[in-house]
Design a protein around this motif. Structure first.
Motif, PDB file in Angstrom:
ATOM      1  N   ILE A  40     -20.661  52.235  27.127  1.00 40.33           N
ATOM      2  CA  ILE A  40     -21.808  51.764  27.909  1.00 40.33           C
ATOM      3  C   ILE A  40     -22.416  50.480  27.334  1.00 40.33           C
ATOM      4  CG2 ILE A  40     -22.727  53.769  29.173  1.00 40.33           C
ATOM      5  CD1 ILE A  40     -23.882  52.962  25.774  1.00 40.33           C
ATOM      6  N   SER A  41     -23.083  49.753  28.255  1.00 38.04           N
ATOM      7  CA  SER A  41     -23.880  48.573  27.894  1.00 38.04           C
ATOM      8  C   SER A  41     -25.322  49.000  27.697  1.00 38.04           C
ATOM      9  CB  SER A  41     -23.894  47.560  29.044  1.00 38.04           C
ATOM     10  OG  SER A  41     -22.667  46.985  29.252  1.00 38.04           O
ATOM     11  N   ALA A  42     -26.143  48.051  27.291  1.00 39.39           N
ATOM     12  CA  ALA A  42     -27.586  48.261  27.254  1.00 39.39           C
ATOM     13  C   ALA A  42     -28.134  48.226  28.678  1.00 39.39           C
ATOM     14  CB  ALA A  42     -28.228  47.163  26.427  1.00 39.39           C
ATOM     15  N   MET A  43     -29.309  48.815  28.877  1.00 35.64           N
ATOM     16  CA  MET A  43     -29.953  48.728  30.195  1.00 35.64           C
ATOM     17  C   MET A  43     -30.126  47.252  30.571  1.00 35.64           C
ATOM     18  SD  MET A  43     -33.041  51.466  29.882  1.00 35.64           S
ATOM     19  CE  MET A  43     -32.783  53.231  29.833  1.00 35.64           C
ATOM     20  N   THR A  46     -32.290  44.387  28.800  1.00 39.20           N
ATOM     21  CA  THR A  46     -32.656  44.751  27.425  1.00 39.20           C
ATOM     22  C   THR A  46     -32.133  43.741  26.399  1.00 39.20           C
ATOM     23  OG1 THR A  46     -32.736  47.090  27.953  1.00 39.20           O
ATOM     24  CG2 THR A  46     -32.384  46.525  25.638  1.00 39.20           C
ATOM     25  N   THR A  47     -30.848  43.412  26.496  1.00 42.74           N
ATOM     26  CA  THR A  47     -30.279  42.494  25.502  1.00 42.74           C
ATOM     27  C   THR A  47     -30.981  41.137  25.548  1.00 42.74           C
ATOM     28  OG1 THR A  47     -28.191  43.659  25.820  1.00 42.74           O
ATOM     29  CG2 THR A  47     -28.105  41.623  24.550  1.00 42.74           C
ATOM     30  N   ASN A  48     -31.258  40.652  26.754  1.00 42.00           N
ATOM     31  CA  ASN A  48     -31.992  39.377  26.868  1.00 42.00           C
ATOM     32  C   ASN A  48     -33.317  39.439  26.128  1.00 42.00           C
ATOM     33  OD1 ASN A  48     -30.049  38.238  28.431  1.00 42.00           O
ATOM     34  ND2 ASN A  48     -31.127  38.484  30.376  1.00 42.00           N
ATOM     35  N   GLY A  73     -29.718  48.058  21.857  1.00 41.96           N
ATOM     36  CA  GLY A  73     -29.763  48.343  23.301  1.00 41.96           C
ATOM     37  C   GLY A  73     -28.712  49.358  23.702  1.00 41.96           C
ATOM     38  N   GLU A  74     -27.505  49.182  23.188  1.00 43.23           N
ATOM     39  CA  GLU A  74     -26.390  50.082  23.518  1.00 43.23           C
ATOM     40  C   GLU A  74     -26.571  51.446  22.863  1.00 43.23           C
ATOM     41  OE1 GLU A  74     -26.006  46.853  23.412  1.00 43.23           O
ATOM     42  OE2 GLU A  74     -24.813  46.466  25.216  1.00 43.23           O
ATOM     43  N   GLN A  75     -27.229  51.448  21.713  1.00 39.28           N
ATOM     44  CA  GLN A  75     -27.431  52.723  21.018  1.00 39.28           C
ATOM     45  C   GLN A  75     -28.349  53.638  21.838  1.00 39.28           C
ATOM     46  OE1 GLN A  75     -27.730  51.937  16.884  1.00 39.28           O
ATOM     47  NE2 GLN A  75     -28.813  53.856  16.485  1.00 39.28           N
ATOM     48  N   GLY A 135     -21.029  50.158  23.513  1.00 46.04           N
ATOM     49  CA  GLY A 135     -20.222  48.946  23.612  1.00 46.04           C
ATOM     50  C   GLY A 135     -20.859  47.810  22.832  1.00 46.04           C
ATOM     51  N   PHE A 136     -20.153  46.674  22.763  1.00 44.82           N
ATOM     52  CA  PHE A 136     -20.749  45.421  22.274  1.00 44.82           C
ATOM     53  C   PHE A 136     -20.888  45.368  20.750  1.00 44.82           C
ATOM     54  CE2 PHE A 136     -25.039  42.957  22.172  1.00 44.82           C
ATOM     55  CZ  PHE A 136     -24.441  41.705  22.283  1.00 44.82           C
ATOM     56  N   GLN A 137     -20.620  46.493  20.055  1.00 48.09           N
ATOM     57  CA  GLN A 137     -20.909  46.500  18.617  1.00 48.09           C
ATOM     58  C   GLN A 137     -19.762  47.027  17.779  1.00 48.09           C
ATOM     59  OE1 GLN A 137     -23.205  50.211  17.356  1.00 48.09           O
ATOM     60  NE2 GLN A 137     -24.321  49.586  19.177  1.00 48.09           N
ATOM     61  N   GLY A 149     -20.578  39.155  21.071  1.00 47.72           N
ATOM     62  CA  GLY A 149     -20.867  38.055  21.995  1.00 47.72           C
ATOM     63  C   GLY A 149     -21.280  38.614  23.339  1.00 47.72           C
ATOM     64  N   ARG A 150     -22.101  37.837  24.071  1.00 45.95           N
ATOM     65  CA  ARG A 150     -22.661  38.343  25.323  1.00 45.95           C
ATOM     66  C   ARG A 150     -21.566  38.778  26.296  1.00 45.95           C
ATOM     67  NH1 ARG A 150     -27.967  37.693  26.227  1.00 45.95           N
ATOM     68  NH2 ARG A 150     -27.543  39.540  27.469  1.00 45.95           N
ATOM     69  N   GLY A 151     -21.806  39.894  26.946  1.00 47.85           N
ATOM     70  CA  GLY A 151     -20.816  40.447  27.859  1.00 47.85           C
ATOM     71  C   GLY A 151     -19.716  41.216  27.133  1.00 47.85           C
ATOM     72  N   GLY A 152     -19.899  41.422  25.813  1.00 47.57           N
ATOM     73  CA  GLY A 152     -18.829  41.959  24.984  1.00 47.57           C
ATOM     74  C   GLY A 152     -18.477  43.422  25.200  1.00 47.57           C
ATOM     75  N   SER A 153     -19.287  44.154  25.936  1.00 51.46           N
ATOM     76  CA  SER A 153     -18.951  45.570  26.106  1.00 51.46           C
ATOM     77  C   SER A 153     -17.703  45.763  26.977  1.00 51.46           C
ATOM     78  CB  SER A 153     -20.138  46.360  26.662  1.00 51.46           C
ATOM     79  OG  SER A 153     -20.577  45.792  27.846  1.00 51.46           O
ATOM     80  N   ASP A 154     -17.369  44.768  27.809  1.00 53.37           N
ATOM     81  CA  ASP A 154     -16.086  44.838  28.539  1.00 53.37           C
ATOM     82  C   ASP A 154     -14.940  44.861  27.531  1.00 53.37           C
ATOM     83  OD1 ASP A 154     -17.371  44.645  30.970  1.00 53.37           O
ATOM     84  OD2 ASP A 154     -17.072  42.478  31.166  1.00 53.37           O
ATOM     85  N   THR A 155     -15.063  44.013  26.517  1.00 53.19           N
ATOM     86  CA  THR A 155     -14.026  43.946  25.486  1.00 53.19           C
ATOM     87  C   THR A 155     -13.985  45.238  24.674  1.00 53.19           C
ATOM     88  OG1 THR A 155     -14.252  41.555  25.406  1.00 53.19           O
ATOM     89  CG2 THR A 155     -13.199  42.590  23.516  1.00 53.19           C
TER      90      THR A 155
HETATM   91  N1  ASP Z   1     -25.528  44.185  26.414  1.00 57.67           N
HETATM   92  C1  ASP Z   1     -24.679  43.082  26.052  1.00 57.67           C
HETATM   93  C2  ASP Z   1     -25.045  41.851  26.845  1.00 57.67           C
HETATM   94  O1  ASP Z   1     -25.932  41.905  27.679  1.00 57.67           O
HETATM   95  C3  ASP Z   1     -23.235  43.395  26.173  1.00 57.67           C
HETATM   96  C4  ASP Z   1     -22.761  43.684  27.573  1.00 57.67           C
HETATM   97  O2  ASP Z   1     -23.542  44.065  28.445  1.00 57.67           O
HETATM   98  O3  ASP Z   1     -21.575  43.532  27.837  1.00 57.67           O
HETATM   99  O4  ASP Z   1     -24.486  40.819  26.646  1.00 57.67           O
END
Ligand code: ASP
Ligand code: MG
Length: 405
Positions: A40-43, A46-48, A73-75, A135-137, A149-155
């Protein structure tokens, strides 16, 4: 039995209601007899907010502490998702990056995954538990928390799917698949049932923001079957697969646009060996990425060079080149931020001639001037005035026969 990694983005877990909704979806997959791991990602948002807090305290923040902050956020969502699953009778537990562990390199804020130890996760799944992985961590060589890096939970999701040898990695996002182009610009855009890794990679790199580019690279390398779909509907999504899994290949898969680039032109530089290096080497040293490049030959011993770069880096690029005015020996430097890059992507181009020709003819028929052209094996990109973005994308979508009937 199928082993699936289900990844949910920020909009899919934006509040408790949506977290419950996702839990129900996971429960259905478990009831269907699948082995499921969740990432999962953060809500959403949240990350912003966490990033902004770090920046507000110090623009030159310690990247290790930045990671400690933004990984939270992901936690939160991992724990909440585990609770939501338990509440509806699904055995579940949360996992942070270091608990798995997801081992990364030490580049805080933009770390890369080195290895994922999947054995314990697999054991739990086989015992009927759903691991919910933040994710993301990950964890760096310094034993400190890293983020990708931003968007990293896909990775994170794709890497976990590879480590668990999952049959599929389902990425739930706020769009229900990959479209032939942005449906907000072209209402007749079509959802693709399948797309190749390479096409997805090119589309992601030229502005289609469905998946993080690195996650697609990884999926291609590790042969992870990725499906992009929405957590708000039950419609089938888009499968990202190897080329040989696509039976009826369209010549053009999609059209992307990006307004993130700016154009720089250096006029009348001496036409001799080493000039391009004197321009692009200092830019590279300053960490500025250059995208499209054209150079014209002229008769009088000088030449003009035009190239594009990220709009945000334009002021820095000017600074770098102006500081080397004497050394490079040019007459004039001009910048144009009001440009857009339009790209046509498709693996069918390898075996079909005329794709570029159709693009140029279509733009010409609308009176749109092409400023720069660049091509790769499966992509043709042009730079045009930004005001024609929509017109160009619509016209090309029709010209390649991509409109929904
Ligand atoms: N929460 C992180 C972000 O906003 C990672 C992700 O959503 O993929 O960049
Ligand atoms: Mg995302």
């Amino acid at each position: 039995m199928t082993r699936i990694v289900m990844k949910f983005g920020g909009t899919s877990v934006a509040d408790l209601e949506r977290i419950r909704n996702v839990a129900t979806r996971v429960a259905r997959a478990v009831e269907a007899g699948h082995e499921v791991a969740v990432v999962i990602s953060a809500m959403a948002g949240t990350t912003n907010r966490l990033v902004a807090w770090c920046q507000e305290l110090s623009p030159l923040y310690d990247a290790r502490e930045y990671d400690a902050v933004v990984a939270t956020g992901e936690q939160v969502t991992a724990g909440l998702m585990a609770i939501a699953l338990q509440t509806i009778g699904v055995e579940a537990r949360s996992w942070t990056g270091w608990q798995v562990p997801v081992a990364t390199d030490g580049q805080h804020g933009k770390a890369r995954i080195n290895a994922i130890e999947g054995a314990e996760i697999v054991r739990r799944m086989q015992a009927g538990q759903v691991p919910v992985v933040a994710g993301f961590q990950g964890i760096g060589p310094d034993r400190r928390i890293t983020t990708l890096g931003r968007g990293g939970s896909d990775t994170s999701a794709v890497a976990l799917a590879a480590a668990l040898q999952a049959d599929r990695c389902d990425i739930y996002t706020d769009v229900d698949g990959v479209y032939t182009t942005d449906p907000r610009i072209v209402p007749k855009a079509r959802k693709l049932a399948r797309i190749t890794y390479e096409e997805m990679l090119e589309l992601a790199s030229v502005g289609a923001k469905v998946l993080q580019t690195r996650s697609v690279e990884l999926a291609m390398k590790e042969h992870v079957r990725v499906q992009v779909l929405s957590s708000f509907t039950d419609a089938p999504g888009t499968l990202v697969v190897d080329e040989d899994e696509i039976v009826e290949q369209e010549i053009v898969a999609g059209i992307a646009y990006s307004r993130d680039e700016a154009k720089l032109t250096i006029r009348r530089v001496p036409d001799r060996p080493g000039v391009a290096a004197s321009v692009f080497f200092p830019l590279a040293e300053a960490g500025i990425n250059v995208d499209m490049i054209v150079q014209n030959v002229s008769e009088d011993g000088t030449t003009d060079m035009t190239f594009t770069l990220n709009k945000a880096e334009l002021p820095r690029a000017r600074e770098v080149l102006e500081a080397r005015y004497d050394e490079i020996g040019y007459a004039e430097l001009t910048a144009d931020p009001d440009v857009a890059k339009i790209s046509v992507v498709g693996v069918g181009m390898r075996s079909h001639a005329g794709v570029a020709g159709t693009m140029f003819k279509t733009l010409a028929s609308r009176g749109i001037n092409i400023q720069v052209i660049s091509t790769s094996e499966i992509k043709v990109s042009v730079l045009i005035a930004a005001e024609y973005t929509e017109l160009a994308v619509r016209a090309l979508h029709t010209a390649y026969g991509l409109d929904v009937a």
